[in-house]
Every structure is written in structure tokens, then in C-alpha cells.
Design a protein around this motif. Structure first.
Motif, PDB file in Angstrom:
ATOM      1  N   UNK A   1       0.870  -1.182   0.000  1.00  0.00           N
ATOM      2  CA  UNK A   1       0.000   0.000   0.000  1.00  0.00           C
ATOM      3  C   UNK A   1       0.911   1.237   0.000  1.00  0.00           C
ATOM      4  N   UNK A   2       1.279   1.665  -1.196  1.00  0.00           N
ATOM      5  CA  UNK A   2       2.218   2.771  -1.347  1.00  0.00           C
ATOM      6  C   UNK A   2       1.688   4.068  -0.731  1.00  0.00           C
ATOM      7  N   UNK A   3       0.414   4.309  -0.881  1.00  0.00           N
ATOM      8  CA  UNK A   3      -0.178   5.527  -0.323  1.00  0.00           C
ATOM      9  C   UNK A   3      -0.059   5.534   1.205  1.00  0.00           C
ATOM     10  N   UNK A   4      -0.293   4.407   1.835  1.00  0.00           N
ATOM     11  CA  UNK A   4      -0.169   4.338   3.296  1.00  0.00           C
ATOM     12  C   UNK A   4       1.270   4.586   3.732  1.00  0.00           C
TER      13      UNK A   4
ATOM     14  N   UNK B   1       6.340  13.284   0.221  1.00  0.00           N
ATOM     15  CA  UNK B   1       6.374  12.757  -1.134  1.00  0.00           C
ATOM     16  C   UNK B   1       5.002  12.336  -1.617  1.00  0.00           C
ATOM     17  N   UNK B   2       5.009  11.499  -2.636  1.00  0.00           N
ATOM     18  CA  UNK B   2       3.755  10.975  -3.175  1.00  0.00           C
ATOM     19  C   UNK B   2       3.966   9.514  -3.533  1.00  0.00           C
ATOM     20  N   UNK B   3       2.879   8.769  -3.535  1.00  0.00           N
ATOM     21  CA  UNK B   3       2.954   7.342  -3.851  1.00  0.00           C
ATOM     22  C   UNK B   3       3.398   7.165  -5.300  1.00  0.00           C
ATOM     23  N   UNK B   4       4.331   6.268  -5.502  1.00  0.00           N
ATOM     24  CA  UNK B   4       4.855   6.018  -6.848  1.00  0.00           C
ATOM     25  C   UNK B   4       3.799   5.357  -7.723  1.00  0.00           C
TER      26      UNK B   4
ATOM     27  N   UNK C   1      10.367   2.166   6.435  1.00  0.00           N
ATOM     28  CA  UNK C   1       9.647   1.653   5.266  1.00  0.00           C
ATOM     29  C   UNK C   1       9.715   0.138   5.223  1.00  0.00           C
ATOM     30  N   UNK C   2      10.883  -0.456   5.475  1.00  0.00           N
ATOM     31  CA  UNK C   2      10.974  -1.917   5.419  1.00  0.00           C
ATOM     32  C   UNK C   2      10.151  -2.566   6.530  1.00  0.00           C
ATOM     33  N   UNK C   3      10.041  -1.911   7.671  1.00  0.00           N
ATOM     34  CA  UNK C   3       9.160  -2.437   8.720  1.00  0.00           C
ATOM     35  C   UNK C   3       7.702  -2.391   8.260  1.00  0.00           C
ATOM     36  N   UNK C   4       7.328  -1.335   7.539  1.00  0.00           N
ATOM     37  CA  UNK C   4       5.962  -1.247   7.001  1.00  0.00           C
ATOM     38  C   UNK C   4       5.733  -2.334   5.957  1.00  0.00           C
ATOM     39  N   UNK C   5       6.708  -2.567   5.080  1.00  0.00           N
ATOM     40  CA  UNK C   5       6.585  -3.627   4.072  1.00  0.00           C
ATOM     41  C   UNK C   5       6.446  -4.992   4.754  1.00  0.00           C
ATOM     42  N   UNK C   6       7.265  -5.230   5.745  1.00  0.00           N
ATOM     43  CA  UNK C   6       7.198  -6.478   6.500  1.00  0.00           C
ATOM     44  C   UNK C   6       5.792  -6.684   7.063  1.00  0.00           C
ATOM     45  N   UNK C   7       5.218  -5.632   7.626  1.00  0.00           N
ATOM     46  CA  UNK C   7       3.872  -5.719   8.188  1.00  0.00           C
ATOM     47  C   UNK C   7       2.808  -5.958   7.131  1.00  0.00           C
ATOM     48  N   UNK C   8       2.922  -5.285   5.983  1.00  0.00           N
ATOM     49  CA  UNK C   8       1.942  -5.466   4.902  1.00  0.00           C
ATOM     50  C   UNK C   8       2.008  -6.877   4.340  1.00  0.00           C
TER      51      UNK C   8
END
Length: 181
Positions: free
Chosen positions: A58-61, A70-73, A127-134
Motif C-alpha cells: 500500500x504505497x499511499x499508506x 512525497x507521493x505514492x509512486x 519503510x521496510x518495517x511497514x513492508x514487513x507488516x503489509x
């Protein structure tokens, strides 16, 4: 006193923005942060797993709640480059991600732990912690974070000693070539 910096931690930016300090200024820059996937890894050589991982981001999150800037890619290259229309990334679709993972499991069997490597800097870590969670929430995947000092991290990437990695690229000038070359 700092006169110029490229590295204000994400948590500090909000405080500085709201400080009313007339000397504080933010300038836009061209940058893209991304996950790299080692396709030499047997599991990641199958595009269904790579696509499942991408659809579960979830790039926006991440932009709104993790890095708060920034903005979601929507593509690998920033969308504000003159005279250039970029291709598009896979969007956030956790249901499609689950279907792809189920298809992948039919061929590959059990889900083993994946590793996500990054440097020890504060923004990549968040960010990597967020990716891990997603990836855990949307796919039920166990992803171990491996952090290294930046030079050690780059050496491991260059040697192909990673499964997943997290990098960012800052464009030198406003042309897609600086991102695509």
C-alpha cells in the motif's frame, strides 16, 4: 546551525514544517524508492510471487503514515519529468496478491521465510518495517529484516547475496535517463 541538508529524518520534517521558522524551506527533488527482488532466488524467479509482493504494498499508506512526505509512486520514474509519460506499476490489490500467492504455492509448496535487506538509516528502516507488516497482514508471509551498514549492504547486493532489498535513487537532473540508465 544547518544551512543545507539532504537528510532530514522523516519524523523531524513535520515538526519543522509546523515551527513557523521562516528560514526553513523544503525543495522538491526527483527520487524513487523501490524494492529489488533477486530473481536468481528460486522462489523469486517465479513472477507470481514477485507480483503478489508488489500488489500487497500500500504505497499511499507508506507515504502518508510512514515517511509522511512525497507521493505514492505510480511508476519507476517520477511522473513530473518533462516530455515523458512513464509506464505504470502494479497497484495495491491485496485480493489479487492473495490469489497470486495461492497459485504460486500450488507449484512451490510451503511458504518459507523471506529476507528483506536494507541499510541501517532511519527512513529505509521505517519503510521496510511497514513492508514487513503489509506482507504479513495481506499475504501471511514471514519476512525477516536484515540491516547492515550502507557499504556492507551495497556489497551484499552487488554479490547477489539477498532475496529482497530496499533502495532509493535520486535523479541528478530532470530527465528519465537518470532513472532508467
Amino acid at each position: 546551525d544547518i544551512h543545507f541538508t539532504n537528510g532530514v529524518p522523516a519524523g523531524t520534517q513535520g515538526r519543522l514544517r509546523g515551527s513557523g521558522d521562516p528560514t526553513y524551506r523544503e525543495d522538491a527533488h526527483l527520487a524513487t524508492a523501490y524494492v529489488i527482488m533477486n530473481t536468481r532466488d528460486e522462489r523469486l524467479s517465479d513472477r507470481r510471487l514477485r507480483q503478489a509482493l508488489s500488489y500487497a504494498i500500500d504505497r499511499r499508506a507508506i507515504v502518508e503514515h510512514v515517511i509522511k512526505m512525497g507521493q505514492a509512486a505510480t511508476s519507476f520514474t517520477p511522473d513530473k519529468l518533462p516530455d515523458y509519460t512513464p509506464g505504470s506499476l502494479l497497484g495495491f490489490d491485496p485480493d489479487k496478491a492473495k490469489r497470486l500467492l495461492i497459485d504460486w504455492e500450488a507449484t512451490h509448496g510451503k511458504r518459507d521465510k523471506l529476507t528483506l535487506s536494507t541499510s541501517t538509516s532511519s527512513n529505509p528502516t521505517r519503510v521496510t518495517e511497514a513492508l514487513q507488516g503489509m506482507w504479513s497482514e495481506y499475504l501471511g508471509l514471514d519476512v525477516e529484516l536484515i540491516q547492515s551498514e550502507f557499504r556492507v549492504y551495497l556489497n551484499s547486493l552487488n554479490a547477489g547475496e539477498y532475496q529482497l532489498g530496499f533502495l532509493a535513487w535520486y535523479g541528478d537532473y530532470a530527465d528519465p535517463y537518470t532513472f532508467l540508465n
